[in-house]
Design a protein around this motif. Structure first.
Motif, PDB file in Angstrom:
ATOM      1  N   LEU A  63       0.615  -1.406   0.011  1.00  0.00           N
ATOM      2  CA  LEU A  63      -0.218   0.068   0.102  1.00  0.00           C
ATOM      3  C   LEU A  63       0.790   1.563  -0.126  1.00  0.00           C
ATOM      4  N   LEU A  64       1.886   1.324   0.600  1.00  0.00           N
ATOM      5  CA  LEU A  64       2.774   2.192   0.895  1.00  0.00           C
ATOM      6  C   LEU A  64       3.581   2.366  -1.204  1.00  0.00           C
ATOM      7  N   PHE A  67       0.927   4.030  -3.122  1.00  0.00           N
ATOM      8  CA  PHE A  67       0.527   5.732  -2.600  1.00  0.00           C
ATOM      9  C   PHE A  67       2.304   6.474  -3.071  1.00  0.00           C
ATOM     10  N   TRP A 253       5.991  -0.059  10.614  1.00  0.00           N
ATOM     11  CA  TRP A 253       5.545  -1.337   9.458  1.00  0.00           C
ATOM     12  C   TRP A 253       5.696  -2.474   9.060  1.00  0.00           C
ATOM     13  N   SER A 258       0.214  -3.120  10.130  1.00  0.00           N
ATOM     14  CA  SER A 258      -0.044  -2.532   9.408  1.00  0.00           C
ATOM     15  C   SER A 258       0.098  -3.503   7.823  1.00  0.00           C
ATOM     16  N   ASP A 266      -9.068  -2.143   5.754  1.00  0.00           N
ATOM     17  CA  ASP A 266      -8.691  -0.665   6.086  1.00  0.00           C
ATOM     18  C   ASP A 266      -7.212  -0.254   6.447  1.00  0.00           C
ATOM     19  N   GLN A 267      -6.543  -1.487   5.588  1.00  0.00           N
ATOM     20  CA  GLN A 267      -5.048  -1.712   6.097  1.00  0.00           C
ATOM     21  C   GLN A 267      -4.149  -0.432   5.751  1.00  0.00           C
ATOM     22  N   GLU A 268      -4.473   0.281   6.057  1.00  0.00           N
ATOM     23  CA  GLU A 268      -4.172   2.433   5.585  1.00  0.00           C
ATOM     24  C   GLU A 268      -4.515   2.672   6.510  1.00  0.00           C
ATOM     25  N   GLY A 271      -2.179   1.073   9.606  1.00  0.00           N
ATOM     26  CA  GLY A 271      -1.023   1.176   9.706  1.00  0.00           C
ATOM     27  C   GLY A 271      -0.674   2.675  10.040  1.00  0.00           C
ATOM     28  N   ILE A 272      -2.394   3.640   9.761  1.00  0.00           N
ATOM     29  CA  ILE A 272      -1.696   5.163  10.377  1.00  0.00           C
ATOM     30  C   ILE A 272      -1.572   5.171  11.988  1.00  0.00           C
ATOM     31  N   HIS A 294       3.864   7.503   6.923  1.00  0.00           N
ATOM     32  CA  HIS A 294       2.664   8.015   5.831  1.00  0.00           C
ATOM     33  C   HIS A 294       2.200   9.589   6.343  1.00  0.00           C
TER      34      HIS A 294
END
Length: 309
Positions: A63-64, A67, A253, A258, A266-268, A271-272, A294
Motif C-alpha cells: 500500500l505504501l 501510495f 510498518w 500494518s 482498512d489496512q492503510e 498502519g496510520i 505516511h
C-alpha cells in the motif's frame, strides 16, 4: 484560600543539537522540564517530525509502494516530493539497498545517492543504514565524507561500530551522531560515555534508545524514556542530557496490523493508527523527534505537537 500551583524544578537540562544547514536547519533539545510541561519551565525546541524514504522498498507494504508509486523509484524525486507536498521538519533517507542480505550495493554507490538527495533539498537530512553493523560502519563513513558541509545526522552508532561512525561523522566532518541502544537506560548511558571518550561532545550526539510498535513491548520503551529523562533532569546526569530521536516507522510498518492486507479491513487506516499511537507515546515520554512514513501520520502528529506546545 487561593490555590497556588506548585512548580517542579529540575537542576539538569537537555543540551541543544542542530542538524541541517541554512534557514531550514532545526534544533532539538534545550528543555529543562518534562515533555510539554511548559507550566513548569523552559520546554526548549518544539519536537520535530521527519519522513522516511528509502532506496529499496523490498520490505515496505504494497500500500505504501502504491501510495508513492510516482516517485519511489528515484530517491531524489521522492525527497523533493515529500519536501514540497508534506512539509516535514526533516527527511530520513534509509539506505536499505546496502544491506548485505539484500542488494548489497557498494557503499560508494549508496553514498552518491545520499549526496544527490542532500543537494536536491533544503530540509535537514538523517541518514540510516540497515542495522548490519560492519556494513553500516563503512557506509556511514563514506556518507560522512560525501555529505561534508550538510551537517547530517548519521543513524546509528552502536558498540560494534561507534568508533568509525563517530570519528568520521562528528570529528572529521562535523556531522551529528545517533547513539543507538536497546531500550535500556544503562546501555544508553554507556553508548554516550563511549562516544564522549572519543572526544565527541554532547552537542554532537542524538540518542536513539530504541522503539517498538504499540502493543509490542511498547510500554517498556515508554518507561525507559521516562527513566532516561528523569535521570537527565532530576539527577543532573550529564551523560544522558542529549536529545532523543525515535524511528517509529522502522517498527510500526512491519507488524501484522500494518502489513496484513487480508485479515481485517482498512489496512492503510490500521498502519496510520499504529504510527500515530506509537509516535504520540514516545513524544510524551521524552523523544524530541520522530520518523514516520505516511503523510496522514505526519499531519496528525504535527497537530498533536502544536496543540500541546
Amino acid at each position: 484560600m487561593m490555590f497556588k500551583k506548585s512548580v517542579q524544578k529540575f537542576s539538569g537540562k537537555i543540551c541543544e543539537v542542530e542538524i541541517g544547514a541554512g534557514e531550514k536547519a532545526i534544533k532539538l533539545g534545550g528543555e529543562n522540564v518534562l515533555p510539554f510541561y511548559g507550566f513548569d519551565g523552559e520546554v526548549g525546541n518544539t519536537a520535530k517530525v521527519g519522513m522516511e524514504i528509502s532506496d529499496d522498498l523490498a520490505e515496505w507494504p504494497q500500500l505504501l509502494k502504491d501510495f508513492y508509486k510516482d516517485v519511489c523509484g528515484d530517491p531524489v524525486a521522492w525527497a523533493k516530493h515529500v519536501e514540497e507536498k508534506y512539509a516535514p521538519d526533516f527527511i530520513c533517507l534509509k539506505l536499505d539497498s546496502s544491506d548485505p542480505n539484500g542488494q548489497d550495493k557498494p557503499v560508494e554507490e549508496c553514498a552518491k545517492v545520499a549526496k544527490a538527495v542532500a543537494e536536491a533539498i533544503k530540509l535537514p537530512l538523517v541518514i540510516s543504514g540497515t542495522g548490519t553493523h560492519d556494513k553500516d560502519a563503512k557506509l556511514l563513513e563514506k556518507v560522512a565524507a560525501e555529505l561534508d558541509g550538510h551537517n547530517v545526522l548519521l543513524l546509528a552508532a552502536v558498540e560494534d561500530n561507534y568508533k568509525t561512525i563517530a570519528a568520521a561523522g562528528a570529528m572529521a566532518y562535523s556531522h551529528k551522531v545517533g547513539a543507538e541502544s536497546a531500550v535500556d537506560i544503562n546501555l544508553a548511558k554507556q553508548m554516550n560515555i563511549l562516544i564522549n571518550q572519543l572526544g565527541v561532545a554532547n552537542d554532537k550526539i542524538i540518542d536513539n534508545v530504541g522503539c517498538a510498535a504499540a502493543g509490542y513491548g511498547y510500554e517498556y520503551v515508554v518507561s525507559t524514556l521516562d527513566r532516561i529523562r528523569l535521570a537527565a533532569l532530576g539527577q543532573d546526569d550529564k551523560t544522558l542530557q542529549v536529545p532523543i530521536i525515535t524511528p517509529v516507522s522502522f517498527e510500526t510498518w512491519k507488524v501484522k496490523e500494518s502489513i496484513d492486507a487480508d485479515a481485517w479491513e482498512d489496512q492503510e487506516g490500521r498502519g496510520i493508527a499504529m504510527e500515530v499511537s506509537t509516535a504520540a507515546g514516545v513524544l510524551t515520554g521524552g523523544s524530541n523527534a520522530v520518523i514516520l512514513r505516511h503523510p496522514k501520520s505526519v499531519e496528525t502528529i504535527k497537530k498533536f505537537i502544536s496543540e500541546l506546545a
